[in-house]
Design a protein around this motif. Structure first.
Motif, short mmCIF file in Angstrom:
data_model
loop_
_atom_site.label_atom_id
_atom_site.label_comp_id
_atom_site.label_asym_id
_atom_site.label_seq_id
_atom_site.Cartn_x
_atom_site.Cartn_y
_atom_site.Cartn_z
N LEU A 108 0.72 -1.29 -0.05
CA LEU A 108 0.11 -0.07 0.23
C LEU A 108 0.64 1.30 -0.23
O LEU A 108 2.03 1.15 0.48
N PRO A 109 0.42 2.29 -0.43
CA PRO A 109 0.90 3.63 -0.22
C PRO A 109 0.71 4.19 1.03
O PRO A 109 0.05 5.01 1.45
N MET A 110 1.71 3.71 2.06
CA MET A 110 1.29 3.74 3.66
C MET A 110 1.51 5.35 3.80
O MET A 110 1.07 5.70 4.74
N GLN A 111 1.92 6.21 2.86
CA GLN A 111 2.33 7.64 3.48
C GLN A 111 1.09 8.34 3.14
O GLN A 111 1.10 9.48 3.71
N ASN A 112 0.00 8.00 2.64
CA ASN A 112 -1.12 8.61 2.34
C ASN A 112 -2.40 7.66 2.68
O ASN A 112 -2.83 6.60 2.06
N LYS A 166 -5.56 7.75 3.24
CA LYS A 166 -6.73 7.70 2.32
C LYS A 166 -6.53 6.87 1.37
O LYS A 166 -7.40 5.84 0.69
N MET A 167 -5.36 7.14 0.48
CA MET A 167 -5.08 6.06 -0.77
C MET A 167 -4.77 4.61 -0.39
O MET A 167 -5.31 3.59 -0.89
N ALA A 168 -4.28 4.45 0.93
CA ALA A 168 -3.89 3.01 1.69
C ALA A 168 -5.36 2.37 1.83
O ALA A 168 -5.44 1.40 1.52
N VAL A 169 -6.13 2.85 2.60
CA VAL A 169 -7.47 2.45 2.73
C VAL A 169 -8.20 2.05 1.55
O VAL A 169 -8.77 0.75 1.43
#
Length: 444
Positions: free
Chosen positions: A200-204, A206-209
């Motif tokens: 996942l793009p863990m630094q964001n 909302k994107m990660a979810v």
């Protein structure tokens, strides 16, 4: 360089054949010493092992590993134990040039040379990173090893260098979706052999979810692999709470793998980031989640930590003492005797990858037999796999556990963690298969 690689591959094959001959002649002696550490004279040199930071091509022979099997009476009357491996890594065979696409960054790509079809070069940004072989991208190639060592299922996850948490969130999402799509396709192609964990793009958040939902609901993956921290944030940071809540709701498991190791730039000599910082990173993750109250706030969320949870179990006494002697610094989100660090042991899972019988015994003593899952770090040489070790051999050959314990650690604990029934993976046919299934169920 290519001729050197080919020559080393030929040498490795010759060494395999020589070792097999020696093992065949000295099988009885090898059985009596199979549980001890390999002597220096019998090990490969590090420059041979790390040629690809993977494996040289080789051919398995069942007899080549038979001398390693534990000959305890309590194991001899049972069928061989199927294995499910929580910790192994895979890449897409072809990776776009994300550095060219995005215009910056040390993104990973692979370069294949038609003259050496079984190998590829990993490039990080514009620089050569390392050489790998086909087991890093080919499920067909790795299934040969799996069949030889009775690994029925691998739970696939990407190589941590692909996390790309340092990049712009939209770019990391692009990378993650490419990896997740490829990984899901491999699992769908071989559904009895592979289960997938997304990235996942863990630094964001909302994107990660959003990508987590796609991984579970659309791609059919069972969870995610994440780093031991995300850039400057530990895993207890409030920014991640919506992700933990969604993962718990979806029943997604979380495999935590150390990366972006602390002190990396200062201790590169002697491979210390991998030997010292990685174990510390896993303990960092566990302590952050524990002291941050995440285990309590999301009690149904399943975490598994690589490398036996790193240094956590072996420093639990110090961690507990610190919790009690400096409550002003530690007892912020949790407090009191009921939240002593010892009370959290058994509330998360760890893999078996500790390489030592006594270290493994203490790990099991701390977390419990039902919280240990086979993990090999296949196909990399720091793992429990060829050329130095057989997948799962520490548990298989361990003198202190009976067949039921080993069955759980190698098979049922992993199935329980990902919420899968063994019937999804084991082919059942004639009466012998039914008898074996009954034996497995009795040992569950």
């Amino acid at each position: 360089q290519q001729s050197f690689i080919v020559n080393m591959s030929e040498i490795a094959t010759q060494i395999d054949e020589l070792i097999f001959t020696i093992n065949s002649l000295q099988a009885s002696n090898a059985q009596s010493t199979s549980q001890s550490k390999p002597s220096e004279s019998n090990t490969y040199k590090s420059e041979d092992i790390c040629l690809y930071h993977s494996h040289s091509s080789h051919h398995h022979n069942k007899s080549n590993h038979e001398h390693k099997n534990n000959d305890n009476d309590n194991n001899s009357n049972y069928p061989s134990i199927p294995k499910i491996d929580i910790h192994n890594h895979i890449l897409p065979k072809h990776i776009p040039d994300f550095r060219k696409e995005f215009g910056y960054g040390d993104f990973i790509t692979l370069k294949h040379d038609p003259d050496t079809p079984g190998t590829a070069q990993m490039w990080k940004g514009g620089n050569f990173f390392r050489e790998i072989d086909e087991k890093c991208w080919s499920c067909e190639a790795r299934m040969k090893d799996m069949d030889a060592e009775n690994v029925q299922v691998q739970i696939l996850s990407t190589v941590p260098v692909m996390f790309s948490y340092w990049a712009k969130p939209a770019d990391t999402l692009r990378v993650a979706q490419f990896i997740n799509d490829d990984l899901a396709a491999q699992c769908k192609k071989f559904p009895k052999r592979f289960i997938g964990l997304g990235t996942l793009p863990m630094q964001n958040t909302k994107m990660a979810v959003k990508e987590l939902r796609r991984c579970i609901l659309k791609l059919g993956l069972v969870g995610i692999e994440i780093g031991s921290h995300i850039e400057k944030w530990n895993l207890d940071n409030e920014r991640f709470h919506p992700l933990w809540a969604e993962a718990e709701k979806l029943g997604a498991v979380i495999f935590v793998h150390p990366w972006d190791m602390m002190g990396f730039n200062d201790i590169q000599k002697y491979w210390l980031p991998w030997l010292v910082s990685m174990p510390a990173e896993s303990s960092r993750a566990i302590c952050s989640l524990m002291f941050g109250g995440i285990f309590d706030k999301y009690p149904k969320l399943k975490f598994c930590f690589a490398h036996g949870g790193g240094s956590f179990a072996h420093t639990i006494g110090r961690i507990s003492h610190g919790y009690n002697c400096r409550p002003d610094l530690i007892q912020i989100n949790i407090s009191g005797e009921e939240h002593d660090p010892y009370k959290y042991c058994g509330r998360f899972w760890v893999d078996t990858l500790v390489h030592d019988n006594e270290a493994f015994n203490y790990l099991v003593h701390i977390v419990g037999k039902d919280r240990v899952i086979l993990g090999t770090d296949y196909p990399f040489p720091l793992g429990e796999c060829y050329p130095l070790k057989k997948c799962g051999e520490l548990v298989e050959n361990h003198p202190d556990y009976d067949h039921k314990d080993k069955m759980n650690m190698l098979w049922y604990n992993g199935l329980s963690f990902v919420g899968k029934d063994e019937k999804l993976f084991l082919d059942k046919g004639g009466d012998n298969d039914n008898d074996e299934e009954a034996t497995l169920q009795n040992d569950k």
